[in-house]
Design a protein around this motif. Structure first.
Motif, PDB file in Angstrom:
ATOM      1  N   UNK B 353      73.223  67.906  20.198  1.00  0.00           N
ATOM      2  CA  UNK B 353      72.471  68.201  21.298  1.00  0.00           C
ATOM      3  C   UNK B 353      73.007  68.815  22.392  1.00  0.00           C
ATOM      4  N   UNK B 354      74.377  68.639  22.619  1.00  0.00           N
ATOM      5  CA  UNK B 354      75.002  69.218  23.728  1.00  0.00           C
ATOM      6  C   UNK B 354      75.457  70.568  23.246  1.00  0.00           C
ATOM      7  N   UNK B 355      75.513  70.988  21.879  1.00  0.00           N
ATOM      8  CA  UNK B 355      75.695  72.281  21.405  1.00  0.00           C
ATOM      9  C   UNK B 355      74.961  73.349  21.921  1.00  0.00           C
ATOM     10  N   UNK B 356      73.598  73.119  22.408  1.00  0.00           N
ATOM     11  CA  UNK B 356      72.714  74.287  22.916  1.00  0.00           C
ATOM     12  C   UNK B 356      73.132  74.356  24.272  1.00  0.00           C
ATOM     13  N   UNK B 357      73.589  75.673  24.478  1.00  0.00           N
ATOM     14  CA  UNK B 357      74.376  76.087  25.933  1.00  0.00           C
ATOM     15  C   UNK B 357      73.012  76.644  26.633  1.00  0.00           C
ATOM     16  N   UNK B 358      72.792  76.212  27.850  1.00  0.00           N
ATOM     17  CA  UNK B 358      71.682  76.704  28.772  1.00  0.00           C
ATOM     18  C   UNK B 358      72.193  77.825  29.920  1.00  0.00           C
ATOM     19  N   UNK B 359      71.633  78.728  30.222  1.00  0.00           N
ATOM     20  CA  UNK B 359      72.163  79.746  31.319  1.00  0.00           C
ATOM     21  C   UNK B 359      72.526  78.880  32.635  1.00  0.00           C
ATOM     22  N   UNK B 360      73.733  78.900  32.924  1.00  0.00           N
ATOM     23  CA  UNK B 360      74.039  78.412  34.211  1.00  0.00           C
ATOM     24  C   UNK B 360      74.908  77.126  33.987  1.00  0.00           C
ATOM     25  N   UNK B 361      75.022  76.846  32.934  1.00  0.00           N
ATOM     26  CA  UNK B 361      75.650  75.585  32.420  1.00  0.00           C
ATOM     27  C   UNK B 361      77.293  75.687  32.075  1.00  0.00           C
ATOM     28  N   UNK B 362      77.563  76.823  31.660  1.00  0.00           N
ATOM     29  CA  UNK B 362      79.078  77.239  31.522  1.00  0.00           C
ATOM     30  C   UNK B 362      79.527  78.484  32.313  1.00  0.00           C
TER      31      UNK B 362
END
Lengths: 73, 362
Positions: B353-362
């Motif tokens: 689940x952590x593998x899907x990156x969301x804008x602003x998250x990194x």
């Protein structure tokens, strides 16, 4: 191999009744000339003539005569 | 000739995983009609496949297979010196999924990790690469992983392929074993690179139109759908493959009778039947798994080993393996493995689940 023998072998390969084909028969007109029939022709050339037939050569076949022309050892 | 030899490296265990979502070919009846389904199964032998969830990736399946392997074999991860992930379905454009898998499996920084971009020949190529790396070092274990989710690349109306591909992952632990000798023959023919291809989304054509057009096999696709020139691939499978196997037998000075299992890439049943006929192989020593799993790419050889022999005890397999497909690329090798070290195939819905990156998250 005589022309008659070649025709018989193609008929057998395409699972057609004896005497169905003439050299002039247009392949696309045959119900049985589907993708499986093309694979069976590849196997026939390999088994009977030790010949590797490429996909492009099979696609270029228009009439039974085109197949017969390749049927040489 | 591209022949490689290694000695002293053997297989400690093989585990495989497939998604839980089983897709019988009958589920396509409303799309293609009963007759098309019947013809498909009679030629390919495929009756059902497993399809990954939209969130589930090839690396997820490889990770689950590896975790299964580690639950069966007590391995100190600090003793794994190299890990390879064979896939053509990476999580990201970059970095390679091997990095993500390293994190998830807790492999140490002192473990080299890399991805190998190959399909149906990937197990044979990957095995040889992993063995060569081990031969050049002295670490105790090597880990070969494979994952594929080709079902995600197929146009849902492409009746030539949509029922054929199945998703799967595999994990193979290599260890030092005395007296094990492996010979591998690898071949590649780039002149036939278009025989199986998905053109869009690479760096040659990053974002072309989604316009649909009729391909040479009469089926409509866009540049985003995988294409296979079935007739050419078939011709390749029944000519280049027996030739490579015959060359292999000559090089190794072995005969069919020296092996007790012939495990081929599970492309389709018609191809495997032709190989049996042409090579005069004992039919009962050529296992099939494609009827239930479909064509799982590079995973198909380890998957078939686990499927056919995973419940057998104490048998020593002397198998001849052959992978062939996209590239075009193919390879033949021998592997010796104890059936006790082939584990039953597991089914999983797990994904990272952590593998899907969301804008602003990194």
């Amino acid at each position: 191999m005589t022309n008659q023998e070649k025709l018989a072998l193609i008929e057998e390969t395409l699972e057609l009744d004896e005497g169905t084909l003439t050299p002039e028969t247009i392949l696309e007109d045959l119900d049985k000339y589907d993708s499986m029939a093309k694979l069976s022709l590849i196997v026939m050339f390999d088994d009977e003539f030790g010949k590797k037939v490429e996909g492009a050569e099979i696609k270029a076949f228009e009439t039974v005569n085109d197949i017969m022309a390749l049927m040489e050892k | 000739m591209s022949v490689f030899k290694s000695s002293g490296i053997g297989i400690a265990g093989i585990a495989c995983a497939v998604p839980k979502n089983n897709v019988p070919v009958e589920s396509f009846t409303s799309a293609f009609g009963e007759e098309a389904i019947r013809n498909f199964t009679s030629v390919t032998g495929i009756k059902s496949t497993y399809k990954a969830l939209p969130e589930q990736t090839a690396s997820d399946l490889a990770v689950v297979a590896a975790q299964e392997l580690f639950s069966r074999i007590n391995v100190a991860k600090s003793e794994i010196g190299a890990m390879f992930l064979v896939t053509q379905s990476p999580d990201y454009r970059r970095p390679s999924s091997a990095s993500v898998v390293q994190l998830r499996l807790g492999l140490p920084i002192d473990c080299s990790c890399m991805e190998i971009n190959l399909g149906c020949s990937g197990f044979v190529y990957g095995l040889q690469t992993a063995m060569a790396m081990m031969s050049a070092s002295d670490y105790k274990y090597g880990l070969l992983l494979l994952g594929e989710t080709a079902t995600k690349l197929v146009d849902p109306m492409d009746k030539s392929i949509v029922m054929m591909y199945g998703d799967a992952g595999a994990a193979i632990l290599l260890e030092r074993q005395e007296d094990v000798k492996t010979t591998t023959l690898l071949r590649s023919d780039g002149s036939r690179y278009k025989a199986i291809i998905l053109p869009a989304g690479g760096f040659r054509d990053m974002a072309p139109d989604h316009e649909r057009f009729i391909c040479s096999d009469g089926i409509e696709r866009s540049l985003y759908d995988i294409f296979m020139d079935g007739t050419s691939v078939f011709s390749f499978s029944i000519s280049d493959i027996p030739e490579a196997i015959n060359d292999y037998l000559k090089i190794t000075e072995t005969a069919v009778s020296d092996y007790n299992a012939f495990v081929f890439h599970q492309a389709n049943q018609f191809i495997i039947k032709q190989l049996i006929k042409k090579m005069k192989l004992p039919k009962d020593q050529v296992p099939l798994a494609l009827d239930r799993y479909g064509n799982t790419g590079g995973i198909s050889i380890p998957l078939t080993l686990c499927d056919a022999y995973g419940d057998k005890c104490g048998e020593k397999l002397k198998s001849l393996i052959c992978g062939f497909g996209i590239g075009l690329s193919w390879g033949v090798a021998n592997i010796e493995v104890d059936t006790d070290n082939l584990y039953p195939i597991i089914q999983t819905d797990d994904y990272y689940k952590e593998g899907k990156l969301i804008p602003g998250q990194y």
